[in-house]
Motif scaffolding. Sequence first.
Motif, PDB file in Angstrom:
ATOM      1  N   PRO A 129     -17.499  47.813  13.157  1.00  0.00           N
ATOM      2  CA  PRO A 129     -16.801  47.960  13.909  1.00  0.00           C
ATOM      3  C   PRO A 129     -15.359  46.615  13.127  1.00  0.00           C
ATOM      4  N   PRO A 130     -14.224  47.026  13.429  1.00  0.00           N
ATOM      5  CA  PRO A 130     -13.400  45.686  12.292  1.00  0.00           C
ATOM      6  C   PRO A 130     -13.064  44.625  13.754  1.00  0.00           C
ATOM      7  N   HIS A 131     -13.180  45.993  15.022  1.00  0.00           N
ATOM      8  CA  HIS A 131     -13.084  43.812  16.301  1.00  0.00           C
ATOM      9  C   HIS A 131     -13.793  42.779  16.282  1.00  0.00           C
ATOM     10  N   ILE A 132     -15.402  43.012  15.056  1.00  0.00           N
ATOM     11  CA  ILE A 132     -16.530  42.317  15.756  1.00  0.00           C
ATOM     12  C   ILE A 132     -16.071  41.489  14.742  1.00  0.00           C
ATOM     13  N   ALA A 133     -15.930  40.188  15.116  1.00  0.00           N
ATOM     14  CA  ALA A 133     -16.022  38.476  14.392  1.00  0.00           C
ATOM     15  C   ALA A 133     -16.651  38.461  13.312  1.00  0.00           C
ATOM     16  N   THR A 134     -16.950  38.172  12.228  1.00  0.00           N
ATOM     17  CA  THR A 134     -17.654  38.093  11.721  1.00  0.00           C
ATOM     18  C   THR A 134     -18.135  37.383  10.584  1.00  0.00           C
ATOM     19  N   LEU A 135     -18.960  36.544   9.714  1.00  0.00           N
ATOM     20  CA  LEU A 135     -19.493  35.092   8.901  1.00  0.00           C
ATOM     21  C   LEU A 135     -17.701  35.050   7.816  1.00  0.00           C
TER      22      LEU A 135
ATOM     23  N   PRO B 290     -36.615  45.717   7.579  1.00  0.00           N
ATOM     24  CA  PRO B 290     -36.764  45.728   6.015  1.00  0.00           C
ATOM     25  C   PRO B 290     -36.091  46.982   4.700  1.00  0.00           C
ATOM     26  N   VAL B 291     -34.896  47.349   5.131  1.00  0.00           N
ATOM     27  CA  VAL B 291     -34.045  48.143   4.756  1.00  0.00           C
ATOM     28  C   VAL B 291     -33.292  47.618   5.360  1.00  0.00           C
ATOM     29  N   CYS B 292     -31.814  48.544   3.761  1.00  0.00           N
ATOM     30  CA  CYS B 292     -30.402  46.868   3.232  1.00  0.00           C
ATOM     31  C   CYS B 292     -29.549  47.420   4.268  1.00  0.00           C
ATOM     32  N   SER B 293     -28.683  48.387   4.795  1.00  0.00           N
ATOM     33  CA  SER B 293     -27.567  48.489   5.770  1.00  0.00           C
ATOM     34  C   SER B 293     -27.925  47.471   6.778  1.00  0.00           C
ATOM     35  N   PRO B 294     -29.371  47.718   7.669  1.00  0.00           N
ATOM     36  CA  PRO B 294     -29.138  46.956   9.011  1.00  0.00           C
ATOM     37  C   PRO B 294     -29.342  45.998   8.833  1.00  0.00           C
ATOM     38  N   THR B 295     -29.683  45.078   7.883  1.00  0.00           N
ATOM     39  CA  THR B 295     -29.702  43.473   7.442  1.00  0.00           C
ATOM     40  C   THR B 295     -28.685  43.248   6.645  1.00  0.00           C
ATOM     41  N   ARG B 296     -27.314  43.760   6.276  1.00  0.00           N
ATOM     42  CA  ARG B 296     -25.861  43.425   5.960  1.00  0.00           C
ATOM     43  C   ARG B 296     -25.546  43.375   7.089  1.00  0.00           C
ATOM     44  N   PHE B 297     -25.717  44.295   8.138  1.00  0.00           N
ATOM     45  CA  PHE B 297     -24.930  44.141   9.686  1.00  0.00           C
ATOM     46  C   PHE B 297     -25.090  42.838   9.814  1.00  0.00           C
ATOM     47  N   ALA B 298     -26.959  42.070  10.491  1.00  0.00           N
ATOM     48  CA  ALA B 298     -26.614  40.561  10.632  1.00  0.00           C
ATOM     49  C   ALA B 298     -26.076  39.695   9.778  1.00  0.00           C
ATOM     50  N   LEU B 299     -26.515  40.061   8.830  1.00  0.00           N
ATOM     51  CA  LEU B 299     -25.655  38.983   7.540  1.00  0.00           C
ATOM     52  C   LEU B 299     -24.251  38.764   8.505  1.00  0.00           C
ATOM     53  N   MET B 300     -23.967  39.870   8.563  1.00  0.00           N
ATOM     54  CA  MET B 300     -22.269  39.946   8.537  1.00  0.00           C
ATOM     55  C   MET B 300     -21.797  39.517  10.433  1.00  0.00           C
ATOM     56  N   THR B 301     -22.702  40.205  11.255  1.00  0.00           N
ATOM     57  CA  THR B 301     -22.528  39.240  12.219  1.00  0.00           C
ATOM     58  C   THR B 301     -23.328  38.304  12.915  1.00  0.00           C
TER      59      THR B 301
ATOM     60  N   TYR C  64     -17.581  53.538   5.523  1.00  0.00           N
ATOM     61  CA  TYR C  64     -16.694  53.932   4.658  1.00  0.00           C
ATOM     62  C   TYR C  64     -15.184  54.138   5.166  1.00  0.00           C
ATOM     63  N   PRO C  65     -14.223  53.926   5.037  1.00  0.00           N
ATOM     64  CA  PRO C  65     -13.256  53.755   5.214  1.00  0.00           C
ATOM     65  C   PRO C  65     -12.600  55.034   5.637  1.00  0.00           C
ATOM     66  N   PRO C  66     -11.450  55.323   6.083  1.00  0.00           N
ATOM     67  CA  PRO C  66     -11.436  54.523   6.622  1.00  0.00           C
ATOM     68  C   PRO C  66     -11.382  53.503   7.538  1.00  0.00           C
ATOM     69  N   HIS C  67     -12.717  53.679   8.743  1.00  0.00           N
ATOM     70  CA  HIS C  67     -13.183  53.571   9.883  1.00  0.00           C
ATOM     71  C   HIS C  67     -13.068  52.329   9.417  1.00  0.00           C
ATOM     72  N   PHE C  68     -13.762  51.929   8.062  1.00  0.00           N
ATOM     73  CA  PHE C  68     -14.407  50.241   8.353  1.00  0.00           C
ATOM     74  C   PHE C  68     -13.662  50.259   6.737  1.00  0.00           C
TER      75      PHE C  68
END
Length: 439
Positions: A91-97, A52-63, A118-122
């Motif tokens: 994390p950049p090493h995680i496989a994404t859609l 019910p809040v934005c960034s957690p959903t976006r993690f699920a969308l991507m992974t 945020y960059p430079p890590h993400f």
Amino acid sequence: MTNIIYIVADDLGYADLGCYGGRQAQFGRVSPNIDRLADEGMLFLEGYSNSPVCSPTRFALMTMAYQYRLRGAMEEPINSRSKGSSTLGLPPHIATLPSQLKKAGYYTSLIGKWHLGYPPHFGPRASGYDEFYGIMAGGVDYFTHVSGRGDHDLWINEEEHHEIGYLTDLLSQRAVAFVQRRAAAARSGTPFFLSLHYTAPHWPWETREDGDKAEAISTSLPHLDGGNIHTYRKMIHHMDEGIGQLMAMLEQQGLAEDTLIVFTSDNGGERFSDNWPLVGGKMDLTEGGIRVPWIARWPAVIKAGAVSRQHCMTMDWSRTLLEAGGGQINPEYPVDGVSLLPVLKGDVTQFERPLFWRMNHRDQRALRLGDWKYLKVDEHEYLFNITEDARERANQAANQPDRLQQMRQQWLAWNKTMPPIPTDATVSLVYNASNMPQR
């Protein structure tokens, strides 16, 4: 190969759209172009967001997996104070859609909101996108493009980009130009995957005509003393106009027939949204916080005017898009999403799909299984027959103690498969009872 467009609105309520029963605005229909997507495709009545809040959903969308598997998604949500963190992001090493579709031959682009560290890590291009135009933060002023930290936040790839314009329109224009630019390659066998992630209708409450107010508003982005339902509906309408322009370009380029478009919201509505008949909104595991619009248009495959009650959530749709694009799951990373492709094709009407949620905020838990939902908020437990009582007003816990116990145990068993919420995970509330009466 099929082109794919994944459109995500921000904080859109379940009934804000005409195709979900939304009211007309003073200016007329709020969402005629999105309604057209539903008329020409499939509309889902009982689809959910992963959070019910934005960034957690976006993690699920991507992974394509439960967001709880990653530390960054334990934040509710990631806030601007995390800038510079090497742990609070995707994390950049995680496989994404996008990374897996890219391996399948797609050209990938994110236009809009990232909100996954945020960059430079993400960053988007570290996680599978060939190109990026948009914002890194959770929200910005629509005209100055300033985030909650007061810093400018509009980017092209990794370079800061200054451009005059209303952000919703800038995102729409970029999306239209992207399709025009990639059309020849798409027709020649290099399909595109476009993530179009609007910030609308997220605060601050600004329409296209409110540029003169932006300097004052940008110093306090949550805009707690502003907004109204008329401004809010106009913000949705601006987004809808852009989606109409995108559709027109697909048709002009001869790509509309075999382009799969999915439209949704990252979570339920906030202050001015319409969630009827649902209760609650953003930050709540009641239906109003997690049940969201899901629309899929794919004329080559989906029968026009179809309506589905299939239970599903964000990660299922991402898994579906991967399969539709011929991408493969990376076996090194767990995927919890289930493909809905048989439903879209009409091969299956409905299948059982248990859906689990948890929130650090108010120690919330939820499980949707068939007609029933187990819900815990603070110290209180509830049991609702959602099919009969979508408004969650008739608690059946005392009448069905065995079912309550069974679903509680199912939730507990699932929760053991997920990492625990760390003690330093933060909950960021934009407003409380001192700002406005509680719903």
